[in-house]
Design a protein around this motif. Structure first.
Motif, PDB file in Angstrom:
ATOM      1  N   UNK A   1     -19.846  11.903  46.296  1.00  0.00           N
ATOM      2  CA  UNK A   1     -20.778  13.039  46.323  1.00  0.00           C
ATOM      3  C   UNK A   1     -20.957  13.621  44.927  1.00  0.00           C
ATOM      4  N   UNK A   2     -19.952  13.447  44.118  1.00  0.00           N
ATOM      5  CA  UNK A   2     -20.049  13.918  42.727  1.00  0.00           C
ATOM      6  C   UNK A   2     -19.546  12.830  41.793  1.00  0.00           C
ATOM      7  N   UNK A   3     -19.944  12.940  40.537  1.00  0.00           N
ATOM      8  CA  UNK A   3     -19.453  12.000  39.521  1.00  0.00           C
ATOM      9  C   UNK A   3     -18.317  12.666  38.751  1.00  0.00           C
ATOM     10  N   UNK A   4     -17.685  11.879  37.913  1.00  0.00           N
ATOM     11  CA  UNK A   4     -16.584  12.434  37.126  1.00  0.00           C
ATOM     12  C   UNK A   4     -17.104  13.543  36.204  1.00  0.00           C
TER      13      UNK A   4
ATOM     14  N   UNK B   1      -7.770  18.904  45.384  1.00  0.00           N
ATOM     15  CA  UNK B   1      -7.866  17.916  46.461  1.00  0.00           C
ATOM     16  C   UNK B   1      -9.294  17.824  46.979  1.00  0.00           C
ATOM     17  N   UNK B   2      -9.899  18.993  47.169  1.00  0.00           N
ATOM     18  CA  UNK B   2     -11.283  19.029  47.631  1.00  0.00           C
ATOM     19  C   UNK B   2     -12.198  18.250  46.671  1.00  0.00           C
ATOM     20  N   UNK B   3     -12.016  18.487  45.382  1.00  0.00           N
ATOM     21  CA  UNK B   3     -12.866  17.801  44.402  1.00  0.00           C
ATOM     22  C   UNK B   3     -12.611  16.299  44.400  1.00  0.00           C
ATOM     23  N   UNK B   4     -11.363  15.907  44.508  1.00  0.00           N
ATOM     24  CA  UNK B   4     -11.066  14.473  44.505  1.00  0.00           C
ATOM     25  C   UNK B   4     -11.630  13.792  45.758  1.00  0.00           C
ATOM     26  N   UNK B   5     -11.631  14.523  46.884  1.00  0.00           N
ATOM     27  CA  UNK B   5     -12.274  13.982  48.089  1.00  0.00           C
ATOM     28  C   UNK B   5     -13.770  13.771  47.851  1.00  0.00           C
ATOM     29  N   UNK B   6     -14.396  14.756  47.238  1.00  0.00           N
ATOM     30  CA  UNK B   6     -15.826  14.639  46.960  1.00  0.00           C
ATOM     31  C   UNK B   6     -16.095  13.456  46.030  1.00  0.00           C
ATOM     32  N   UNK B   7     -15.189  13.267  45.099  1.00  0.00           N
ATOM     33  CA  UNK B   7     -15.309  12.149  44.157  1.00  0.00           C
ATOM     34  C   UNK B   7     -15.186  10.821  44.919  1.00  0.00           C
TER      35      UNK B   7
ATOM     36  N   UNK C   1     -23.827  23.804  41.701  1.00  0.00           N
ATOM     37  CA  UNK C   1     -24.184  22.608  40.938  1.00  0.00           C
ATOM     38  C   UNK C   1     -25.150  21.743  41.742  1.00  0.00           C
ATOM     39  N   UNK C   2     -24.919  21.670  43.053  1.00  0.00           N
ATOM     40  CA  UNK C   2     -25.738  20.805  43.888  1.00  0.00           C
ATOM     41  C   UNK C   2     -27.177  21.253  43.943  1.00  0.00           C
TER      42      UNK C   2
END
Ligand SMILES: Nc1ncnc2c1ncn2[C@@H]1O[C@H](COP(=O)(O)OP(=O)(O)O)[C@@H](O)[C@H]1O
Ligand SMILES: [Mg+2]
Ligand SMILES: [Zn+2]
Length: 506
Positions: free
Chosen positions: A464-467, A454-460, A501-502
């Motif tokens: 904030x991030x790409x696929x 969920x956290x990653x999908x929110x960032x997406x 990564x950031x």
């Protein structure tokens, strides 16, 4: 007898092919012809062979000499056929028995006085000889150590054509001392204990070594980027014998044993300078094809310091090996492939002058220059980098501490343990490291915990991030899970992978 034959090996990349060397001596005007696709260096073999024969007080046949190297279609290059041609010629001239040389492979370049010079690629040549069922190989003494790595084939090391002739005529030879052949698991020169402070960079190095994730270290000069990069091989697991043989075979072709022992089990590290050429990076060459830095780093680390200073074409040439784990060099006579599976470590100053810290002190660069500098790295290559870590100069507190940091041996133990967990998880798949999980498997089987996703999908959603970034974060989070003993990556593993990564806003 005016016809004799023996054998040698031609190398195409790492692949060796047995070459039959036939010599015919016929009546007629003195003449010498060499058949079978020789290159310039090989064509000059006549003069070296002739001088060596005469200087060994043997007789050069003043008749019509034909040397044929077959299969004819196979391109042959270099001077390593000298010895085989010389011996076959003397046999055709009835100086030695043709039976003595028929099933032997001869490798070596000749000096004019008959000494046998070292050649490149002895190990891959012997691997090919052994595969072809050959039982005996004569190699230059200078290549003996490397040659002994090859089991199951009798290695005869020779320094001079005279010694070879004595052996072929009488069976006598000085048996070279068996070199104590021990694989060396450590070189113990460098150790992570030397690095003060830098917890984030140390952790990133450990994660990189565990999961095979590529890494960019950003920081001002003198912060310890080079120090850290050079120590990554000391925390990688020792190479298996099979891996070490691959590494040694590549280094054998490059002739680069000055910097690396052929019996080392330490993962190699290769650090091409940023002025390096594309050919030096990925291999090639007009005359003799040599493997490049990315192949010399096979099973180890490719470290590029001051990466933004590299011409972009040079860095981009790494795309193929990063994707395929090997590099193919196209030539008019056919393609050559060298292995090139490496951990990429890039280091960069934060700006052209190197002093930018985000706090603005000392740096003389404009904000645009600062932004552009790391931007030179962007594009396809940066897509392959899994972690971008800031390395700030060590503060006086850390430098003043007299206790040393954790040793490489301790870190390596954790790396090996975590790799073991991953290898077990992937036992029914074709890959072993987290960095190698295919995107498809990430979406279906290897998903982190629900809240982490969920956290990653929110960032997406927030862009904030790409696929692609999402997949990289998940791969790194698996490595963190393995290190932390989590069965599946947790929210904290994923958040940490996201931070790693950031690193910077490239
Ligand atoms: N974290 C550190 N711990 C101990 N020594 C350091 C550290 N960082 C820098 N040094 C000292 O400074 C020298 C230069 O470091 P180096 O790794 O070449 O920095 P960089 O590559 O970031 O320019 C090192 O050889 C070492 O003596
Ligand atoms: Mg440096
Ligand atoms: Zn600056």
């Amino acid at each position: 007898m005016s016809l004799a034959q023996t054998q040698s090996i031609a190398l195409l990349g790492l692949d060796g092919h047995v070459v039959t060397v036939e010599v015919d001596i016929a009546d007629g005007l003195p003449m010498y012809s060499l058949l079978g696709l020789p290159d310039a260096a090989l064509s000059e073999s006549r003069d070296r062979v002739r001088a060596a024969i005469v200087n060994c007080m043997e007789i050069w046949p003043n008749r019509k000499v034909t040397v044929s190297l077959s299969p004819a279609w196979l391109p042959k290059s270099g001077s390593s056929f000298d010895l085989a041609i010389c011996i076959a010629l003397l046999s055709a001239n009835e100086v030695i028995s043709p039976d003595a040389i028929r099933d032997v492979v001869f490798l070596g370049e000749l000096a004019l006085d008959g000494r046998i010079r070292s050649i490149r690629g002895v190990l891959p040549a012997l691997i090919a000889a052994q595969k072809a069922g050959i039982k005996t190989a004569v190699v230059p003494s200078a290549n003996y150590r490397e040659a002994q790595l090859m089991q199951g084939i009798e290695i005869i090391a020779m320094e001079h054509v005279k010694q070879v002739l004595r052996w072929l005529r009488t069976g006598e030879r000085e048996v070279a001392d068996e070199i104590e052949l021990e694989w060396q698991p450590d070189d113990q020169l460098l150790d992570f204990a030397d690095v003060a402070g830098q917890p984030q960079a140390r952790l990133a190095a450990e994660i990189a070594a565990t999961g095979g994730h590529h890494i960019l270290l950003i920081g001002p000069p003198g912060a310890g980027k080079t120090m850290i990069a050079e120590r990554i091989p000391t925390i990688l697991p020792a190479l298996s014998i099979a891996q070490a043989l691959e590494v040694t075979a590549v280094h054998s072709i490059a002739g680069s044993f000055a910097s690396r022992s052929p019996t080392s089990l330490v993962a190699p590290i290769v650090s091409p300078h940023h002025t390096t050429t594309r050919v030096a990076m990925v291999g090639g060459g007009a005359h003799v094809i040599k493997p490049g830095a990315c192949s010399l780093a096979h099973n180890g680390v490719l470290f590029i310091d001051e990466a933004p200073e590299c011409p972009s074409g040079v860095l981009d040439s790494l795309r193929q090996p990063l994707e395929a784990g090997s590099i193919t060099i196209a030539r008019s006579i056919g393609n050559l492939t060298f292995p090139a599976q490496f951990l990429l470590v890039l280091a960069a100053n934060p700006c052209p002058c190197g002093k930018f810290t985000g706090r603005g002190r000392n740096c003389t660069c404009s904000s645009q220059q600062v932004r552009r500098y790391l931007g030179r790295l962007s594009g396809p290559l940066m897509d392959r980098i899994d972690m971008r870590v800031h390395v700030d100069p060590v503060g006086r507190v850390d430098m003043a501490r007299t206790d040393l940091g954790e040793t490489s041996a301790e870190i390596r133990r954790r790396v090996i343990a975590a790799r073991g967990v991953a290898a077990k998880r992937f036992s029914e798949y074709s890959w072993t490291l987290n960095s190698q999980i295919p995107s498809r498997a990430l979406r279906t089987i290897f998903q982190p915990q629900r809240d982490a996703m969920n956290f990653l999908h929110d960032e997406l959603d927030k862009e904030h991030i790409t696929a692609r970034g999402l997949h990289k974060i998940i791969r790194v989070s698996w490595t963190l899970a393995d290190i932390h003993g989590h069965e599946v990556p947790t929210l904290s593993d994923v958040e940490m992978a996201h931070v790693l990564r950031g690193g910077s806003e490239l």
